[in-house]
Design a protein around this motif. Structure first.
Motif, short mmCIF file in Angstrom:
data_model
loop_
_atom_site.label_atom_id
_atom_site.label_comp_id
_atom_site.label_asym_id
_atom_site.label_seq_id
_atom_site.Cartn_x
_atom_site.Cartn_y
_atom_site.Cartn_z
N ASP A 152 13.61 -7.15 45.73
CA ASP A 152 14.66 -7.87 44.98
C ASP A 152 15.58 -8.69 45.88
O ASP A 152 15.98 -8.24 46.95
N HIS A 194 10.70 -12.91 39.80
CA HIS A 194 9.55 -12.44 40.59
C HIS A 194 8.33 -13.36 40.42
O HIS A 194 7.47 -13.41 41.28
N SER A 203 6.48 -3.51 40.48
CA SER A 203 7.72 -3.14 41.16
C SER A 203 8.02 -1.68 40.88
O SER A 203 7.19 -0.95 40.33
ZN ZN Z 1 12.35 -6.44 41.11
#
Ligand code: ZN
Ligand code: KG4
Length: 399
Positions: free
Chosen positions: A366, A160, A190
């Motif tokens: 994701d 990320h 997240s």
């Molecule tokens: Zn994630």
């Protein structure tokens, strides 16, 4: 270097096959050769959240089809000219002893196809849902064994952080590293995480603070549920909040900004959910049921509260550590209000002397590209692991 990446930490099953070269010092660039992603959101939405064992089953059912698609799109899947020796298959029975469905799918795949041109397999080994992570880890181990390629285990959160540093071309198939100044402050938000991370130099991380209870995305999902909105709640709350603003719905609710002025980079969002529940109950009792205006008002105030706290703490970290770059990553970085509010705060305080990095909205949640990229940088440093020693680690820290 050609990398095959596998991501199964939560409710997205993803495979990405890329070619990459260079580094932080020497103009990094990459090309996506093939990729495939299957989101389980529709399945989990029926239950209002992600169930680890259901996620595991779905990953196991989808990994081989996704791998087949990614390699086919890349033109890298050739039919075998001679049979695969059986002793290449035997060890897989042990590696995939707990993944019988995956074993049943992988054997015909390997018997039929040549080894593709890959130098390394990158796999997410944490943090995330452990049963889900294990499927990806075991899949990577099995492929590594069958094809005799090394494996690099990747921290999902590093993915990320690396992704927003990339400048993609208009087609979204090639990219280069943007100029990134250090120190870098990353806000990672997240469904499972809320962290502020300091990087004094590339690939080096110090977690300055994190949530003490719910993650920001989790708070969005829980408050959405209170408002009768489907999972995942982030985009839904955001949509209602935007409607409240354009329609000028009167402000009838106000939430305190949790821990905003506390002298710590930690967060707490569970009290906010309780406060939202109280307002929902009061409004429902007063008028028999929650009206659409109530929903929009609560969504807007909730979003403003979360964004205020995230922006305030991030800006404090930028000031404290003299950051040159601010980066936002994780699913909640798709939130328009957050993107804009942080941008405005940086411009107001520092003009153009602090740069601001965001992932393309389609890559905020994701995916396996971020794992392939982080895997490349780690592989370059020689961070390979003996496949049989790789473990899924649900709470893997960022180091
Ligand atoms: Zn994630
Ligand atoms: O990074 P991610 O895909 O998965 C985890 O690793 O958790 O993040 C998913 C989270 C969910 O909680 C979802 O509600 C949230 O990101 N999210 C958003 C938005 N889009 C996704 N939250 C707020 N605003 C959005 N636009």
């Amino acid at each position: 270097m050609r990398i095959l990446a596998i991501e199964t930490s939560c409710d997205e099953t993803a495979v990405s096959y890329i070619e990459a070269a260079g580094g932080f010092e020497e103009g990094f660039r990459f090309r996506i050769l093939g990729q495939a992603l299957y989101s389980q959101i529709a399945i989990h939405a029926q239950y209002g959240g992600v169930f680890p064992n259901l996620a595991k089953r779905e990953h196991a059912a989808n990994l081989v089809p996704l791998l087949t698609k990614a390699l086919t799109d890349a033109g890298s899947l050739a039919i075998r000219s001679e049979p695969l020796p059986m002793d290449a298959i035997i060890p897989l029975r042990e590696i995939l002893a707990r993944e019988s469905e995956l074993l049943a799918a992988i054997i015909p795949f390997l018997l039929k196809h040549e080894k593709p041109a890959i130098d390394c397999i990158a796999v997410t080994h944490g943090p995330g849902l452990e049963p889900a992570l294990w499927v990806g880890v075991n899949f990577a181990r099995a492929l590594a064994r069958a094809w005799d390629v090394p494996v690099v285990p990747v921290n999902h959160m590093e993915g990320h952080i690396i992704l927003p540093m990339m400048e993609m071309d208009a087609q979204g198939t090639e990219g280069v590293l943007k100029p990134v100044g250090f120190p870098l402050v990353s806000l990672l938000v997240s469904g499972g995480h809320t962290e502020i991370v300091l990087s004094p130099k590339p690939l080096s991380y110090e977690v300055l603070g994190q949530t003490r209870d719910d993650a920001a995305g989790e708070a969005f999902d829980k408050v959405a549920r209170l408002l009768g909105l489907p999972y995942p709640g982030g985009p839904e709350i955001s949509r209602l909040a935007a409607l409240a603003r354009t329609r000028g719905i009167p402000h009838g609710t106000s939430f305190t900004r949790p821990m905003m002025n506390a002298d710590t980079f930690d967060f707490s969002f569970s009290g906010l959910k309780t406060a939202a529940r109280r307002v929902v109950e009061e409004r429902s009792a007063a008028s028999g049921q929650l009206t659409d205006d109530d929903r929009m008002d609560i969504a807007r105030e909730f979003e403003d509260t979360v964004v205020d706290v995230l922006v305030h703490k991030t800006m404090r970290a930028v000031e404290r550590y003299g950051a040159s770059t601010v980066l936002v990553g994780g699913g909640v970085s798709a939130n328009t209000r957050l993107r804009e509010a942080l941008q405005d705060a940086i411009r107001a305080a520092y003009g153009d002397s602090v740069s601001y990095l965001l992932p393309h909205p389609s890559l905020a949640t994701d995916n396996a590209l971020m794992i392939a990229l982080a895997g490349f940088f780690r592989a370059r440093e020689g961070a390979y692991a003996e496949p049989d020693t790789i473990r899924a680690h649900g709470t893997l820290p960022l180091t």
